[in-house]
Motif scaffolding. Structure first.
Motif, PDB file in Angstrom:
ATOM      1  N   THR A   1      37.149  34.627  44.736  1.00 23.58           N
ATOM      2  CA  THR A   1      35.939  35.764  44.341  1.00 23.58           C
ATOM      3  C   THR A   1      34.969  34.764  43.196  1.00 23.58           C
TER       4      THR A   1
ATOM      5  N   LYS B   1      39.299  44.316  40.083  1.00 21.34           N
ATOM      6  CA  LYS B   1      40.035  43.701  41.281  1.00 21.34           C
ATOM      7  C   LYS B   1      41.356  44.132  41.132  1.00 21.34           C
TER       8      LYS B   1
ATOM      9  N   HIS C   1      36.349  40.512  46.266  1.00 23.09           N
ATOM     10  CA  HIS C   1      38.107  40.172  46.037  1.00 23.09           C
ATOM     11  C   HIS C   1      38.857  41.113  47.080  1.00 23.09           C
TER      12      HIS C   1
END
Length: 278
Positions: free
Chosen positions: A262, A23, A196
């Motif tokens: 997320t 991410k 994400h």
């Protein structure tokens, strides 16, 4: 209805899967960042799961219990946003019927006591960049229910906004992105990464905006949008994503709101699977 232990397990699974996903700008197994380690977040997930899933608790009690347990274990804020998003989902999972209908009922039933508990949790977590508010400041005793308090912050915080729009970002962005990644046959960690990136490329991240200003948040959003537009999905995108990750961390930019959504998306997905018996 889902049992408390199953809710706690779903929450832990969501937190740990999010940590395994790349991410950009956030903490993950590919790279720590911003003074935090993966171990901090793993410990936070473990100790916050019980209070978050405690049966019969209000949303505010779940938030406060989870945050206080986290601070007692790791001494700093690692999961306030995660808990604020996941507590209503956990409360909804205890109720019969369709999950989002139950979530709507939970959000409609928020009270002033919920506000008091959430304010206490926020003071305990002391998130960076919080500042003060002209109306319904967390340092003061609340006078409105949690839905009304969140509505005041909705224009500057997408997590607060979720309380008023029934988690529309998760329903319209996160869950479709997860489904699309699975249709491509991507491994689960890359499905989580896709979620994400969907959030980061769709909206300016309000955690970055709170700490660094709207202009900086929009710039990161535009960089993410351009990257995603030309990115091969899955492991093929590893190198450009790592480069983006390193650049964001070098500049101290953490898209924490995108990461929080997320986790909530992954949590919701596991809860939905539990409901359907999968």
């Amino acid at each position: 209805m889902i049992a408390a232990e199953a809710i706690a397990t779903a929450y832990r699974e969501a937190c740990l899967l999010e940590l395994r996903a790349l991410k950009p700008g956030n903490v993950h197994v590919f790279a720590d960042g911003h003074g935090f380690t993966v171990a901090d977040f793993e410990a936070s997930a473990e100790v916050s799961a019980g209070p978050l899933a405690a049966p019969g608790r209000s949303v505010g009690q779940r938030v406060r219990g989870a945050v206080e347990a986290t601070i007692a274990r790791v001494s700093w804020n690692t999961n306030l946003g995660i808990v604020l998003l996941c507590a209503p989902l956990a409360a909804a999972a205890e109720r019969p019927g369709e999950l989002f209908a139950a979530l709507e009922a939970v959000l409609d039933g928020l009270t002033v006591a919920d506000t008091a508990d959430v304010y206490a949790a926020i003071r305990c977590a002391a998130p960076s960049g919080l500042g003060s508010a002209a109306e319904h400041d967390v340092a003061e005793a609340p006078t409105v229910d949690l839905g009304a308090a969140m509505a005041v912050a909705a224009g500057r915080d997408r997590i607060a906004r979720a309380y008023g729009d029934g988690f529309a970002d998760m329903r319209k962005v996160g869950l479709p992105a997860l489904a699309a990644a699975r249709r491509r046959g991507l491994p689960e960690i890359w499905c989580a990464s896709a979620v994400h990136l969907a959030f980061l490329s769709r909206f300016p991240d309000t955690h970055i905006e709170r700490k660094h200003g709207r202009k900086q948040a929009r710039e990161v959003h535009e960089r993410a949008r351009r990257l995603v537009a030309g990115l091969a999905p899955g492991p093929q995108g590893l190198e450009p994503l790592l480069a983006f990750d390193a650049a964001l961390k070098r500049d101290g930019l953490n898209p924490g709101t995108s990461a929080d959504f997320t986790v909530a998306t992954l949590f919701c997905d596991v809860l939905s699977q539990c409901r359907s018996g999968k």
